[in-house]
Design an enzyme around this catalytic site. Sequence first.
Site, short mmCIF file in Angstrom:
data_model
loop_
_atom_site.label_atom_id
_atom_site.label_comp_id
_atom_site.label_asym_id
_atom_site.label_seq_id
_atom_site.Cartn_x
_atom_site.Cartn_y
_atom_site.Cartn_z
N LYS A 1 -36.71 -21.49 -37.49
CA LYS A 1 -35.58 -20.63 -37.16
C LYS A 1 -34.29 -21.29 -37.60
O LYS A 1 -34.06 -22.47 -37.34
CB LYS A 1 -35.56 -20.36 -35.66
CG LYS A 1 -34.66 -19.23 -35.22
CD LYS A 1 -34.86 -18.90 -33.75
CE LYS A 1 -34.02 -17.71 -33.33
NZ LYS A 1 -34.22 -17.33 -31.92
N GLU B 1 -41.88 -9.78 -18.81
CA GLU B 1 -41.15 -9.29 -17.65
C GLU B 1 -42.08 -8.79 -16.55
O GLU B 1 -41.80 -8.96 -15.36
CB GLU B 1 -40.19 -8.17 -18.07
CG GLU B 1 -39.01 -8.64 -18.91
CD GLU B 1 -39.33 -8.74 -20.39
OE1 GLU B 1 -38.44 -9.13 -21.17
OE2 GLU B 1 -40.48 -8.43 -20.78
N ARG C 1 -39.11 -2.88 -18.52
CA ARG C 1 -40.46 -3.21 -18.96
C ARG C 1 -41.35 -3.62 -17.79
O ARG C 1 -42.57 -3.60 -17.90
CB ARG C 1 -40.39 -4.35 -19.99
CG ARG C 1 -39.67 -3.96 -21.27
CD ARG C 1 -39.18 -5.19 -22.03
NE ARG C 1 -40.25 -6.05 -22.47
CZ ARG C 1 -40.86 -5.98 -23.65
NH1 ARG C 1 -40.51 -5.03 -24.51
NH2 ARG C 1 -41.80 -6.83 -23.99
#
Length: 642
Positions: free
Chosen positions: A289, A375, A403
């Site tokens: 990243k 979640e 979610r």
Amino acid sequence: MTDRPKTPTLDRIELPSDIRSLSDSDLRRLADELRAETISAVSATGGHLGAGLGVVELTVALHAVFDTPRDRLIWDVSHQTYPHKILTGRRDRIRTLRQKGGLSGFTKRSESPYDPFGAAHSSTSISAALGFAVARDLGGSPEPRLGDAIAVIGDGAMSAGMAFEAMNNAGDLNRRLIVILNDNEMSIAPPVGALSSYLSRLYSGAPFQELKAAAKGAVSLLPEPFQEGARRAKEALMSVTVGGTLFEELGLSYVGPIDGHDLDQLLPVLRTVRERATGPTLIHVITTKGKGYAPAETARDRGHGVGKFDPVTGKAKKSATNAPSYTNVFARTLVDEAASDERIVAVTAAMPDGTGLNLFAERYPSRCFDVGIAEQHGVTFSAGLAAGGMRPFCAIYSTFLQRGYDQVVHDVALQRLPVRFAIDRAGLVGADGATHAGAFDIAYLSNLPGFVVMAAADEAELRHMVATAVAHDDSPIAFRFPRGEAVGVELPERGERLEIGKGRIVQQGADVAILSFGARLKEVSRAAESLSARGIKPTVADARFAKPLDRDLILRLAAGHEVLITVEEGALGGFGSHVAHLLAEEGVFDAGLKFRSMVLPDIFIDQASQPDMYDVARMNSGHIEVKALEALGIADLASRRA
């Protein structure tokens, strides 16, 4: 302003079809130029930088090998798609990213045929790609005929249960489907969980030289035209016969891990899979990243979300700030409360920095839990903590808590467990747009029996609400607060427990009562000033609670004013709807009360600045003033003000 980078190869690319005419050496130059263009664009707009830089070579390779848009390329989360947008006919608008009227920061079906599936939440790509694959096989969209379905999913997104549900289904259906696992050892925060450890073992647990040797035998399995390329990419194929057990057991053919920044590896493998794959195939790609830009590579979050910056130095262009952020106030208040209460624990779903819980983790590492992008699990885990006698604070953005709604209902509310929900990013959020707006939590929580739902009007109120949540052991309790800077009021030394279900009068008047729930109170106060200047005497009240309602306050306001207006940063069905129900049940409308409710409109509002978004929603101070004037029957003033 820094000059834009020179990009002679990229300048030749209008659409992905142009990429397919390039040589492999040209593709390497294209990747370098695409990285430079991405850095330049994001420096001017801000946005998600590190994720896009990590997939530059992968983006080039995918568009070079596959026939997009006939082949459906589906990006998980899709915050990494700025390079993809540049290559798919949107380069001329790339410096409008995340701005009003500009490009979305995520994939969006209405924006381009190269965005076949919109995303911004994680772990949806494999499910969607499998849907495309089955639609293809059943003859859907005959013109143009659907081609391959390719899902690109990050390692953090792979930790969510939905990804495993999709892989399990894909293995059972055995349709041709290609999944690219973009393993960068990082989602938003450093990775957590057993899956991350498993992926690490796949490419670090055995000596690489042994794996290379094992991969040599796989070359002969390929058709002759691809053998030479495969020999150059033997590292890419080294795990065809080793590793990947987890994915193989789910029914996916596993290839990898391969270097996601080496086109000499990526291109042959993708070409081979395109030609030879029959059922579902997973290609495990290792990336970094922020790759190729030192300020991003060395940043704690690898440049996940950045504001405008100097592309040469990477230094942010700072704006003046006069108040702390709501997130920071919440985090520091929770840290203070935890100092005197060892039962307080904190739970986040892969957002320790975004929710401010990184501060809690630094102080109390054994009492802070990052469950990954999960979640649903985070909510039920918090329910278990509460049932076990702890005082859990489950800190999740409003849009992400959606979610875990089934778990909120079934595992928390039904059992009346005292989970404390800290709901950040309530209301409209600005550049991230509709996908991240906290529009629905008031409605979806206030309908649950036994729930306490609060909203902070300013940072001082937020401190009080954290303290209130700490002390509330009778039922689930939630408090919401917006993104960005707080109002700038003086903070109390410690938060004080509020009386559950009781609001407050901020300004006493006589003609019109405006009852605010949440952070629009500052706009309500500005509207009240304008009304006062016209000789109209407004009462301003802060409801504090959407559930339970302050019945006495509401009925008193209704009885003492000609007009009552509620204001909230939420969709229809929330606070105002509950107030209207109370008034109807009490027969107040029969007495002639003029009631109005200001809520977010029944649309998804595209990205813009927060003030601009609230202008679209007609919820800034001028709109509140007009609503009051219209209700009072002062139409001429209202029309002039509008």
